[in-house]
Motif scaffolding. Structure first.
Motif, mmCIF file in Angstrom:
data_model
loop_
_atom_site.group_PDB
_atom_site.id
_atom_site.type_symbol
_atom_site.label_atom_id
_atom_site.label_comp_id
_atom_site.label_asym_id
_atom_site.label_seq_id
_atom_site.Cartn_x
_atom_site.Cartn_y
_atom_site.Cartn_z
ATOM 1 N N ALA A 160 -8.635 20.455 -10.475
ATOM 2 C CA ALA A 160 -7.479 20.706 -9.615
ATOM 3 C C ALA A 160 -7.888 20.677 -8.139
ATOM 4 O O ALA A 160 -7.158 20.152 -7.298
ATOM 5 N N ASP A 161 -9.054 21.207 -7.834
ATOM 6 C CA ASP A 161 -9.549 21.187 -6.459
ATOM 7 C C ASP A 161 -9.763 19.756 -5.986
ATOM 8 O O ASP A 161 -9.343 19.382 -4.882
ATOM 9 N N ARG A 162 -10.404 18.929 -6.814
ATOM 10 C CA ARG A 162 -10.622 17.514 -6.458
ATOM 11 C C ARG A 162 -9.296 16.795 -6.267
ATOM 12 O O ARG A 162 -9.121 16.023 -5.322
ATOM 13 N N GLU A 163 -8.350 17.033 -7.161
ATOM 14 C CA GLU A 163 -7.073 16.339 -7.080
ATOM 15 C C GLU A 163 -6.236 16.836 -5.899
ATOM 16 O O GLU A 163 -5.486 16.074 -5.315
ATOM 17 N N THR A 164 -6.385 18.095 -5.540
ATOM 18 C CA THR A 164 -5.691 18.615 -4.362
ATOM 19 C C THR A 164 -6.212 17.925 -3.107
ATOM 20 O O THR A 164 -5.442 17.556 -2.212
ATOM 21 N N ARG A 165 -7.543 17.732 -3.041
ATOM 22 C CA ARG A 165 -8.117 17.009 -1.898
ATOM 23 C C ARG A 165 -7.649 15.561 -1.883
ATOM 24 O O ARG A 165 -7.349 15.010 -0.821
ATOM 25 N N LEU A 166 -7.575 14.920 -3.064
ATOM 26 C CA LEU A 166 -7.089 13.546 -3.148
ATOM 27 C C LEU A 166 -5.635 13.477 -2.687
ATOM 28 O O LEU A 166 -5.258 12.563 -1.948
ATOM 29 N N LEU A 167 -4.832 14.432 -3.098
ATOM 30 C CA LEU A 167 -3.425 14.465 -2.705
ATOM 31 C C LEU A 167 -3.303 14.562 -1.180
ATOM 32 O O LEU A 167 -2.477 13.883 -0.564
ATOM 33 N N ARG A 168 -4.147 15.374 -0.561
ATOM 34 C CA ARG A 168 -4.150 15.495 0.897
ATOM 35 C C ARG A 168 -4.499 14.149 1.550
ATOM 36 O O ARG A 168 -3.857 13.730 2.519
ATOM 37 N N LYS A 169 -5.479 13.431 0.982
ATOM 38 C CA LYS A 169 -5.869 12.130 1.520
ATOM 39 C C LYS A 169 -4.743 11.101 1.348
ATOM 40 O O LYS A 169 -4.530 10.266 2.226
ATOM 41 N N ILE A 170 -4.047 11.167 0.227
ATOM 42 C CA ILE A 170 -2.922 10.247 -0.001
ATOM 43 C C ILE A 170 -1.847 10.498 1.044
ATOM 44 O O ILE A 170 -1.314 9.556 1.642
ATOM 45 N N ARG A 171 -1.522 11.760 1.273
ATOM 46 C CA ARG A 171 -0.494 12.090 2.269
ATOM 47 C C ARG A 171 -0.919 11.675 3.668
ATOM 48 O O ARG A 171 -0.090 11.212 4.462
ATOM 49 N N GLN A 172 -2.200 11.800 3.989
ATOM 50 C CA GLN A 172 -2.697 11.353 5.290
ATOM 51 C C GLN A 172 -2.575 9.838 5.416
ATOM 52 O O GLN A 172 -2.206 9.328 6.471
ATOM 53 N N ALA A 173 -2.878 9.116 4.340
ATOM 54 C CA ALA A 173 -2.760 7.653 4.353
ATOM 55 C C ALA A 173 -1.298 7.237 4.543
ATOM 56 O O ALA A 173 -1.006 6.317 5.310
ATOM 57 N N LEU A 174 -0.382 7.920 3.863
ATOM 58 C CA LEU A 174 1.046 7.617 4.038
ATOM 59 C C LEU A 174 1.475 7.883 5.484
ATOM 60 O O LEU A 174 2.254 7.112 6.052
ATOM 61 N N ARG A 175 0.946 8.938 6.068
ATOM 62 C CA ARG A 175 1.262 9.244 7.467
ATOM 63 C C ARG A 175 0.717 8.149 8.393
ATOM 64 O O ARG A 175 1.377 7.743 9.344
ATOM 65 N N PHE A 217 0.821 -1.206 0.000
ATOM 66 C CA PHE A 217 0.000 0.000 0.000
ATOM 67 C C PHE A 217 0.860 1.264 0.000
ATOM 68 O O PHE A 217 0.492 2.259 -0.627
ATOM 69 N N HIS A 218 1.995 1.217 0.653
ATOM 70 C CA HIS A 218 2.913 2.363 0.642
ATOM 71 C C HIS A 218 3.360 2.651 -0.789
ATOM 72 O O HIS A 218 3.316 3.802 -1.246
ATOM 73 N N ALA A 219 3.762 1.605 -1.503
ATOM 74 C CA ALA A 219 4.198 1.769 -2.892
ATOM 75 C C ALA A 219 3.049 2.246 -3.770
ATOM 76 O O ALA A 219 3.223 3.141 -4.611
ATOM 77 N N ARG A 220 1.857 1.685 -3.566
ATOM 78 C CA ARG A 220 0.698 2.087 -4.370
ATOM 79 C C ARG A 220 0.346 3.556 -4.122
ATOM 80 O O ARG A 220 0.070 4.308 -5.050
ATOM 81 N N LEU A 221 0.389 3.969 -2.868
ATOM 82 C CA LEU A 221 0.076 5.360 -2.532
ATOM 83 C C LEU A 221 1.130 6.317 -3.084
ATOM 84 O O LEU A 221 0.791 7.395 -3.569
ATOM 85 N N LEU A 222 2.400 5.927 -3.030
ATOM 86 C CA LEU A 222 3.453 6.778 -3.586
ATOM 87 C C LEU A 222 3.290 6.934 -5.095
ATOM 88 O O LEU A 222 3.483 8.036 -5.635
ATOM 89 N N THR A 223 2.938 5.851 -5.770
ATOM 90 C CA THR A 223 2.701 5.904 -7.213
ATOM 91 C C THR A 223 1.530 6.824 -7.531
ATOM 92 O O THR A 223 1.612 7.680 -8.415
ATOM 93 N N GLU A 224 0.444 6.663 -6.771
ATOM 94 C CA GLU A 224 -0.734 7.506 -6.979
ATOM 95 C C GLU A 224 -0.417 8.968 -6.678
ATOM 96 O O GLU A 224 -0.842 9.869 -7.400
ATOM 97 N N GLN A 225 0.384 9.205 -5.643
ATOM 98 C CA GLN A 225 0.780 10.573 -5.292
ATOM 99 C C GLN A 225 1.565 11.204 -6.443
ATOM 100 O O GLN A 225 1.293 12.343 -6.829
ATOM 101 N N ALA A 226 2.511 10.483 -7.001
ATOM 102 C CA ALA A 226 3.313 11.005 -8.109
ATOM 103 C C ALA A 226 2.430 11.306 -9.326
ATOM 104 O O ALA A 226 2.606 12.335 -9.989
ATOM 105 N N GLU A 227 1.469 10.416 -9.606
ATOM 106 C CA GLU A 227 0.570 10.630 -10.743
ATOM 107 C C GLU A 227 -0.290 11.878 -10.539
ATOM 108 O O GLU A 227 -0.454 12.686 -11.457
#
Length: 142
Positions: free
Chosen positions: A75-90, A27-37
């Motif tokens: 961009a607003d939707r993706e910014t929120r998704l990016l925040r959720k990805i970072r929270q999941a990584l945390r 999941f860490h690798a999957r989240l990092l990949t999604e974050q980069a995308e």
């Protein structure tokens, strides 16, 4: 459910090994990949917005403004998704990943494979959606 052999291997693991090191690494690798995308796509959107702002063609202004509005919404939707990805990584770093923020129960691998940023188990998510529906209904939003 999943065609991905790695995901199938995780699903085949016994329940008592839930959120073991291999699953967390997956999941860490999957989240990092999604974050980069998402970050790359946000950069494309930023460039497109900047290019639209330089466009001075008055004839197509309505179309350009509509495109800009859609880009900003995306961009607003993706910014929120990016925040959720970072929270999941945390949560992975803190050892809380995969467990419901409301009940503490396992979220479950099938749900996490579909939505790696999930914070709530299915039952808690359903309760949240019912509360939101009830609230919007009581406000007259429907």
């Amino acid at each position: 459910m999943q065609a991905d052999p790695e995901a199938q291997r995780l699903l085949a693991m016994p329940e008592e090994t839930y959120m073991n090191e291999e699953q967390l690494l997956f999941f860490h690798a999957r989240l990092l990949t999604e974050q980069a995308e998402v970050e790359a796509h946000l950069e494309e959107v930023r460039k497109a917005v900047a290019d639209n702002e330089r466009s001075g063609d008055e004839l197509d202004r309505a179309a350009v403004e509509e495109e800009l509005r859609l880009l900003l919404r995306q961009a607003d939707r993706e910014t929120r998704l990016l925040r959720k990805i970072r929270q999941a990584l945390r949560r992975i770093e803190e050892g809380d990943y995969g467990y419901c923020a409301e009940t503490g129960q396992p979220i479950g691998l099938p749900r996490l494979l579909l939505r790696p940023t999930a914070e709530l188990c299915l039952e808690a998510k359903e309760r949240q959606e019912q509360r939101e529906h009830h609230y919007s209904k009581s406000r007259g939003d429907q």
